[in-house]
Design a protein around this motif. Structure first.
Motif, PDB file in Angstrom:
ATOM      1  N   GLY A  86       0.732  -1.083  -0.034  1.00  0.00           N
ATOM      2  CA  GLY A  86      -0.102   0.084  -0.032  1.00  0.00           C
ATOM      3  C   GLY A  86       0.896   1.170   0.064  1.00  0.00           C
ATOM      4  N   ALA A  87       1.894   1.326   1.079  1.00  0.00           N
ATOM      5  CA  ALA A  87       2.649   2.532   1.079  1.00  0.00           C
ATOM      6  C   ALA A  87       3.395   2.868  -0.047  1.00  0.00           C
ATOM      7  N   GLY A  88       4.078   1.615  -0.472  1.00  0.00           N
ATOM      8  CA  GLY A  88       4.935   1.839  -1.513  1.00  0.00           C
ATOM      9  C   GLY A  88       6.435   1.674  -1.174  1.00  0.00           C
ATOM     10  N   PHE A  89       6.961   1.467   0.034  1.00  0.00           N
ATOM     11  CA  PHE A  89       8.296   1.532   0.386  1.00  0.00           C
ATOM     12  C   PHE A  89       8.710   0.326   0.743  1.00  0.00           C
ATOM     13  N   LYS A  90      10.036   0.206   0.607  1.00  0.00           N
ATOM     14  CA  LYS A  90      10.703  -0.954   1.335  1.00  0.00           C
ATOM     15  C   LYS A  90      11.313  -0.641   2.741  1.00  0.00           C
ATOM     16  N   THR A  91      11.417  -1.861   3.543  1.00  0.00           N
ATOM     17  CA  THR A  91      12.094  -1.572   4.566  1.00  0.00           C
ATOM     18  C   THR A  91      13.716  -1.810   4.389  1.00  0.00           C
ATOM     19  N   GLN A 184      12.889  10.464  10.099  1.00  0.00           N
ATOM     20  CA  GLN A 184      14.016  11.521  10.572  1.00  0.00           C
ATOM     21  C   GLN A 184      14.362  12.201   9.469  1.00  0.00           C
ATOM     22  N   SER A 185      14.380  11.734   8.285  1.00  0.00           N
ATOM     23  CA  SER A 185      14.809  12.303   7.095  1.00  0.00           C
ATOM     24  C   SER A 185      13.795  11.746   5.904  1.00  0.00           C
ATOM     25  N   GLN A 186      12.609  12.603   5.828  1.00  0.00           N
ATOM     26  CA  GLN A 186      11.453  12.050   4.839  1.00  0.00           C
ATOM     27  C   GLN A 186      12.188  12.441   3.322  1.00  0.00           C
ATOM     28  N   ASN A 187      12.844  13.234   3.228  1.00  0.00           N
ATOM     29  CA  ASN A 187      13.408  13.358   1.571  1.00  0.00           C
ATOM     30  C   ASN A 187      14.135  12.373   1.448  1.00  0.00           C
ATOM     31  N   ARG A 188      15.078  11.627   2.110  1.00  0.00           N
ATOM     32  CA  ARG A 188      15.955  10.778   1.882  1.00  0.00           C
ATOM     33  C   ARG A 188      14.914   9.434   1.668  1.00  0.00           C
ATOM     34  N   ALA A 189      13.997   9.377   2.352  1.00  0.00           N
ATOM     35  CA  ALA A 189      13.268   8.028   2.565  1.00  0.00           C
ATOM     36  C   ALA A 189      12.559   8.034   1.304  1.00  0.00           C
TER      37      ALA A 189
END
Length: 228
Positions: A86-91, A184-189
C-alpha cells in the motif's frame, strides 16, 4: 517496554512534491498529514495511537474520518516482509514487518505476512486515533505511512501516476503511494524508496545526555563541597 512518542511536522504531506487529485473532495488540506505517533502499554497489550492534522469526514465514515488511509507496520523480530504494501516503500534488509495495522474510516485490521487478517477496535480520543492491537508490548521498530483513501486498492492507498487526474495523485512513475511518513529524513526516504524504522531507543538519547550531564555535575559538586 519504553513508551514511544514521535511528532511529525505539519504540512509535509506531499511525498515527492505530489499534487493531490483534482476532484473537489480533496481540496481540503491536512487530512493526510501525519503529526504524531505513539506506542504504549495497556496491561499486556500494545496500544497504537496516530494523530492527523485534520479529520474531515464528508462520507460519514464510522471512525470519524473518510479521506485518509493509515498503515502501521511493525518489525518485532528477525526477518519479516520487506515490502510495505500500500505505502509503496521498502524496509532496510532484514528489518521487514511481522505485524501490520491498516486503518481507514471504515475498517481497522491486523495483518500478518502470511495473509492472516483480523479486525481490531479503534476509537477517536481527542485528536488521536487509538488502536487496540493483539500484540504484546515490546521494543519494536515502527513504520508509519499515510495516504489518500481509495476503496478499490487492496491496502486502500490511492495510487500515483504522472499527470495525475481527478482521482489520482500526480507524481513520478513508480513513486510511493504514501504522501506522509514518520521519518527523521523524509526526503531521503522518498528519494531512496527505503523507509527506516523508528524505535524507542531514538527517544532515549536526550535522557542519556541529561543523565550524563547530571552525573558530571554531582561529581563536581562533591569536590566543591566535600563532606566534613
Amino acid at each position: 517496554m519504553i513508551p514511544l512518542l514521535f511528532s511529525d511536522p505539519v504540512g509535509d504531506d506531499h511525498g515527492l512534491g505530489y499534487a493531490y487529485p483534482r476532484a473537489p473532495l480533496f481540496a481540503e488540506a491536512g487530512f493526510a498529514d501525519l503529526t504524531g505517533f505513539e506506542a504504549l502499554r495497556s496491561g499486556e497489550k500494545l496500544v497504537l495511537r496516530v494523530r492527523l492534522h485534520r479529520y474531515p469526514n464528508p462520507n460519514n465514515a464510522p471512525h470519524g474520518f473518510s479521506l485518509a488511509t493509515i498503515g502501521i507496520y511493525i518489525h518485532t523480530g528477525p526477518g519479516g516482509q520487506e515490502e510495505l504494501p500500500g505505502a509503496g516503500f521498502k524496509t532496510p534488509p532484514g528489518q521487514g514487518w511481522n505485524w501490520a495495522y491498516l486503518l481507514t474510516g471504515w475498517k481497522a485490521e491486523e495483518h500478518r505476512p502470511d495473509g492472516r487478517i483480523e479486525n481490531v477496535s479503534v476509537t477517536k480520543n481527542g485528536d488521536w486515533l487509538e488502536l487496540a492491537s493483539n500484540l504484546s508490548p515490546g521494543d519494536y521498530g515502527y513504520y508509519v505511512a499515510v495516504g489518500l483513501y481509495d476503496p478499490f486498492t487492496p491496502w486502500h492507498f490511492r495510487p500515483v501516476r504522472p499527470g495525475g487526474g481527478a482521482w489520482t495523485l500526480d507524481g513520478p512513475a513508480e513513486a510511493p503511494a504514501a504522501v506522509d511518513v514518520l521519518s527523521q529524513s523524509q526526503n531521503r526516504a522518498y528519494q531512496s524508496g527505503v523507509l527506516q524504522p523508528v524505535r524507542a531507543t531514538q527517544n532515549r538519547t536526550p535522557w542519556a545526555i541529561l543523565s550524563a550531564a547530571l552525573g558530571v555535575l554531582f561529581i563536581l559538586l562533591a569536590f566543591r563541597f566535600p563532606r566534613r
